[in-house]
Design a protein around this motif. Structure first.
Motif, PDB file in Angstrom:
ATOM      1  N   ALA A 121       0.836  -1.204   0.000  1.00  0.00           N
ATOM      2  CA  ALA A 121       0.000   0.000   0.000  1.00  0.00           C
ATOM      3  C   ALA A 121       0.869   1.251   0.000  1.00  0.00           C
ATOM      4  CB  ALA A 121      -0.936  -0.007   1.207  1.00  0.00           C
ATOM      5  N   ALA A 122       1.961   1.227   0.750  1.00  0.00           N
ATOM      6  CA  ALA A 122       2.871   2.370   0.775  1.00  0.00           C
ATOM      7  C   ALA A 122       3.523   2.567  -0.602  1.00  0.00           C
ATOM      8  CB  ALA A 122       3.941   2.159   1.848  1.00  0.00           C
ATOM      9  N   MET A 123       3.887   1.458  -1.245  1.00  0.00           N
ATOM     10  CA  MET A 123       4.475   1.548  -2.597  1.00  0.00           C
ATOM     11  C   MET A 123       3.466   2.130  -3.584  1.00  0.00           C
ATOM     12  SD  MET A 123       6.482  -2.120  -2.733  1.00  0.00           S
ATOM     13  CE  MET A 123       6.687  -1.996  -4.501  1.00  0.00           C
ATOM     14  N   TYR A 124       2.210   1.681  -3.519  1.00  0.00           N
ATOM     15  CA  TYR A 124       1.174   2.204  -4.415  1.00  0.00           C
ATOM     16  C   TYR A 124       0.964   3.692  -4.167  1.00  0.00           C
ATOM     17  CZ  TYR A 124      -0.201  -2.574  -5.699  1.00  0.00           C
ATOM     18  OH  TYR A 124      -0.225  -3.856  -6.177  1.00  0.00           O
ATOM     19  N   ALA A 125       1.018   4.085  -2.891  1.00  0.00           N
ATOM     20  CA  ALA A 125       0.824   5.493  -2.556  1.00  0.00           C
ATOM     21  C   ALA A 125       1.943   6.354  -3.138  1.00  0.00           C
ATOM     22  CB  ALA A 125       0.763   5.660  -1.038  1.00  0.00           C
ATOM     23  N   VAL A 126       3.177   5.885  -2.968  1.00  0.00           N
ATOM     24  CA  VAL A 126       4.323   6.639  -3.508  1.00  0.00           C
ATOM     25  C   VAL A 126       4.228   6.749  -5.018  1.00  0.00           C
ATOM     26  CG1 VAL A 126       6.826   6.585  -3.829  1.00  0.00           C
ATOM     27  CG2 VAL A 126       5.844   6.056  -1.590  1.00  0.00           C
ATOM     28  N   THR A 127       3.889   5.621  -5.669  1.00  0.00           N
ATOM     29  CA  THR A 127       3.744   5.632  -7.134  1.00  0.00           C
ATOM     30  C   THR A 127       2.630   6.584  -7.567  1.00  0.00           C
ATOM     31  OG1 THR A 127       4.459   3.325  -7.213  1.00  0.00           O
ATOM     32  CG2 THR A 127       3.347   4.195  -9.160  1.00  0.00           C
ATOM     33  N   GLY A 128       1.520   6.576  -6.821  1.00  0.00           N
ATOM     34  CA  GLY A 128       0.403   7.447  -7.166  1.00  0.00           C
ATOM     35  C   GLY A 128       0.737   8.908  -7.018  1.00  0.00           C
ATOM     36  N   PHE A 129       1.493   9.258  -5.982  1.00  0.00           N
ATOM     37  CA  PHE A 129       1.872  10.658  -5.771  1.00  0.00           C
ATOM     38  C   PHE A 129       2.907  11.124  -6.796  1.00  0.00           C
ATOM     39  CE2 PHE A 129       0.427  10.109  -1.231  1.00  0.00           C
ATOM     40  CZ  PHE A 129      -0.599  11.041  -1.311  1.00  0.00           C
ATOM     41  N   MET A 130       3.835  10.232  -7.165  1.00  0.00           N
ATOM     42  CA  MET A 130       4.925  10.621  -8.059  1.00  0.00           C
ATOM     43  C   MET A 130       4.532  10.586  -9.528  1.00  0.00           C
ATOM     44  SD  MET A 130       8.199   8.771  -6.237  1.00  0.00           S
ATOM     45  CE  MET A 130       9.300   9.405  -7.486  1.00  0.00           C
ATOM     46  N   ASN A 131       3.669   9.635  -9.914  1.00  0.00           N
ATOM     47  CA  ASN A 131       3.318   9.491 -11.328  1.00  0.00           C
ATOM     48  C   ASN A 131       1.820   9.218 -11.432  1.00  0.00           C
ATOM     49  OD1 ASN A 131       3.205   9.074 -14.042  1.00  0.00           O
ATOM     50  ND2 ASN A 131       4.669   7.383 -14.094  1.00  0.00           N
ATOM     51  N   LYS A 132       1.054  10.257 -11.535  1.00  0.00           N
ATOM     52  CA  LYS A 132      -0.396  10.137 -11.519  1.00  0.00           C
ATOM     53  C   LYS A 132      -0.930   9.390 -12.735  1.00  0.00           C
ATOM     54  CE  LYS A 132      -1.138  14.255  -8.731  1.00  0.00           C
ATOM     55  NZ  LYS A 132      -1.593  13.493  -7.563  1.00  0.00           N
ATOM     56  N   THR A 133      -0.187   9.308 -13.808  1.00  0.00           N
ATOM     57  CA  THR A 133      -0.676   8.621 -15.010  1.00  0.00           C
ATOM     58  C   THR A 133      -0.555   7.113 -14.881  1.00  0.00           C
ATOM     59  OG1 THR A 133       1.504   8.777 -16.046  1.00  0.00           O
ATOM     60  CG2 THR A 133      -0.055  10.570 -16.467  1.00  0.00           C
ATOM     61  N   SER A 134       0.325   6.627 -13.986  1.00  0.00           N
ATOM     62  CA  SER A 134       0.521   5.181 -13.864  1.00  0.00           C
ATOM     63  C   SER A 134      -0.553   4.542 -12.992  1.00  0.00           C
ATOM     64  CB  SER A 134       1.913   4.874 -13.286  1.00  0.00           C
ATOM     65  OG  SER A 134       2.021   5.412 -11.987  1.00  0.00           O
ATOM     66  N   LEU A 135      -1.036   5.285 -11.998  1.00  0.00           N
ATOM     67  CA  LEU A 135      -2.096   4.782 -11.132  1.00  0.00           C
ATOM     68  C   LEU A 135      -3.223   5.797 -11.135  1.00  0.00           C
ATOM     69  CD1 LEU A 135      -0.233   3.332  -7.999  1.00  0.00           C
ATOM     70  CD2 LEU A 135      -1.269   2.090  -9.890  1.00  0.00           C
ATOM     71  N   GLU A 136      -4.066   5.697 -12.093  1.00  0.00           N
ATOM     72  CA  GLU A 136      -5.184   6.630 -12.212  1.00  0.00           C
ATOM     73  C   GLU A 136      -6.363   6.080 -11.422  1.00  0.00           C
ATOM     74  OE1 GLU A 136      -6.655  10.226 -13.250  1.00  0.00           O
ATOM     75  OE2 GLU A 136      -4.690   9.452 -13.835  1.00  0.00           O
ATOM     76  N   ALA A 137      -6.846   6.814 -10.423  1.00  0.00           N
ATOM     77  CA  ALA A 137      -7.942   6.361  -9.582  1.00  0.00           C
ATOM     78  C   ALA A 137      -9.166   6.005 -10.417  1.00  0.00           C
ATOM     79  CB  ALA A 137      -8.299   7.446  -8.570  1.00  0.00           C
ATOM     80  N   GLY A 138      -9.749   4.843 -10.106  1.00  0.00           N
ATOM     81  CA  GLY A 138     -10.938   4.391 -10.817  1.00  0.00           C
ATOM     82  C   GLY A 138     -10.648   3.326 -11.840  1.00  0.00           C
ATOM     83  N   ASP A 139      -9.425   3.262 -12.339  1.00  0.00           N
ATOM     84  CA  ASP A 139      -9.050   2.231 -13.300  1.00  0.00           C
ATOM     85  C   ASP A 139      -8.812   0.906 -12.571  1.00  0.00           C
ATOM     86  OD1 ASP A 139      -9.208   4.102 -15.261  1.00  0.00           O
ATOM     87  OD2 ASP A 139      -7.047   4.508 -15.336  1.00  0.00           O
ATOM     88  N   SER A 140      -8.704  -0.169 -13.358  1.00  0.00           N
ATOM     89  CA  SER A 140      -8.368  -1.478 -12.802  1.00  0.00           C
ATOM     90  C   SER A 140      -6.976  -1.856 -13.260  1.00  0.00           C
ATOM     91  CB  SER A 140      -9.381  -2.536 -13.276  1.00  0.00           C
ATOM     92  OG  SER A 140     -10.675  -2.207 -12.834  1.00  0.00           O
ATOM     93  N   GLY A 141      -6.315  -2.739 -12.498  1.00  0.00           N
ATOM     94  CA  GLY A 141      -4.992  -3.167 -12.931  1.00  0.00           C
ATOM     95  C   GLY A 141      -4.115  -3.586 -11.783  1.00  0.00           C
ATOM     96  N   ALA A 142      -2.792  -3.507 -12.027  1.00  0.00           N
ATOM     97  CA  ALA A 142      -1.821  -3.989 -11.051  1.00  0.00           C
ATOM     98  C   ALA A 142      -1.881  -3.230  -9.736  1.00  0.00           C
ATOM     99  CB  ALA A 142      -0.420  -3.896 -11.645  1.00  0.00           C
ATOM    100  N   GLY A 143      -2.380  -2.022  -9.766  1.00  0.00           N
ATOM    101  CA  GLY A 143      -2.467  -1.245  -8.534  1.00  0.00           C
ATOM    102  C   GLY A 143      -3.838  -1.294  -7.909  1.00  0.00           C
TER     103      GLY A 143
END
Length: 252
Positions: free
Chosen positions: A133-155
């Motif tokens: 969860a901490a890794m996903y949070a860091v990725t989401g804060f640093m690169n918003k295009t890789s973990l776009e809220a609402g999408d499905s996938g690895a995150g």
């Protein structure tokens, strides 16, 4: 020669008799009951024990009423137990230890380390959940295009939960078979351990990839702030469980 032997035998008997008399005198002196005072009816040794204990309690923060109640209970118990030859030290331990138990309360023994497989799974699973969860949070804060809220996938949420559970089970199985508490003769050979670790990592990665393909709201990507909250909750829950059940079969 016979006279010398008789003389020598008499000398030994005299010495034994003298030693027995001294021992009897010492025991009578030690076990003589005190006739008056607050500790009347105790042997000299037990009276000295209670006197020193009472002095320590008097200098402590225990109120006089509680102290007197405790001392009276001890005196009453000693009057009974000393008839069986039991001394205060044997019954209560050293004076300092007994005083500390009374002042601070009996020290609780540390709980035995938990050997429950499922508690180990939960402990390690929560640890994995907090890390991912901490890794996903860091990725989401640093690169918003890789973990776009609402999408499905690895995150996604489902991916996060299932891989954390699988990781917790794998870690629990590892410690059950290869942990430091397992006897050396009971552990599998090194090459078996290596193969098991490689197989587990392969299964873990495969499961991660397959679960990431599951679409729908259950596997939707959450905002980075939500992952921060999940990581914090998992971390606190894991600390509580680890301390509550004294779990030590974990990687961290």
């Amino acid at each position: 020669m016979a006279d010398e032997n008789n003389l020598e035998g008499t000398s030994v008997e005299d010495r034994n008799a003298s030693a027995a008399a001294k021992q009897k005198e010492y025991l009578e002196k030690e076990t003589k009951l005190q006739g008056d005072g607050p500790f009347a009816g105790l042997t000299k040794r037990n009276e000295d024990y209670v006197y020193r204990l009472n002095s320590i309690l008097t200098d402590s923060e225990i109120n006089n009423e509680k102290r007197d109640t405790i001392i009276n209970e001890i005196v009453a118990e000693l009057r009974t137990e000393q008839r069986k030859g039991v001394t205060a030290t044997k019954l209560y331990g050293p004076v300092s230890t007994k005083a500390a138990d009374i002042i601070m309360g009996p020290q609780k023994k540390a709980a035995e380390p938990s050997t429950s497989f499922w508690l180990t799974v939960l402990d390690n699973g929560l640890m994995m959940l907090a890390i991912f969860a901490a890794m996903y949070a860091v990725t989401g804060f640093m690169n918003k295009t890789s973990l776009e809220a609402g999408d499905s996938g690895a995150g996604g949420l489902l991916t996060l939960l299932l891989t954390s559970i699988l990781g917790g089970m794998g870690a629990a199985l590892f410690y059950k078979k290869y942990g430091p508490n397992v006897k050396k003769e009971d552990k599998p050979a090194f090459w078996v351990t290596l193969l098991v670790m490689i197989a587990f990592i392969a299964v873990w990665i495969l499961a991660y990839m397959l679960v990431a393909l599951i679409p729908g709201p259950l596997n939707s990507i959450l905002p980075a702030a939500v992952y921060v909250a999940i990581a914090a909750i998992a971390f606190v829950a894991r600390l509580y469980i680890k301390r509550r059940y004294n779990i030590n079969r974990t990687m961290f």
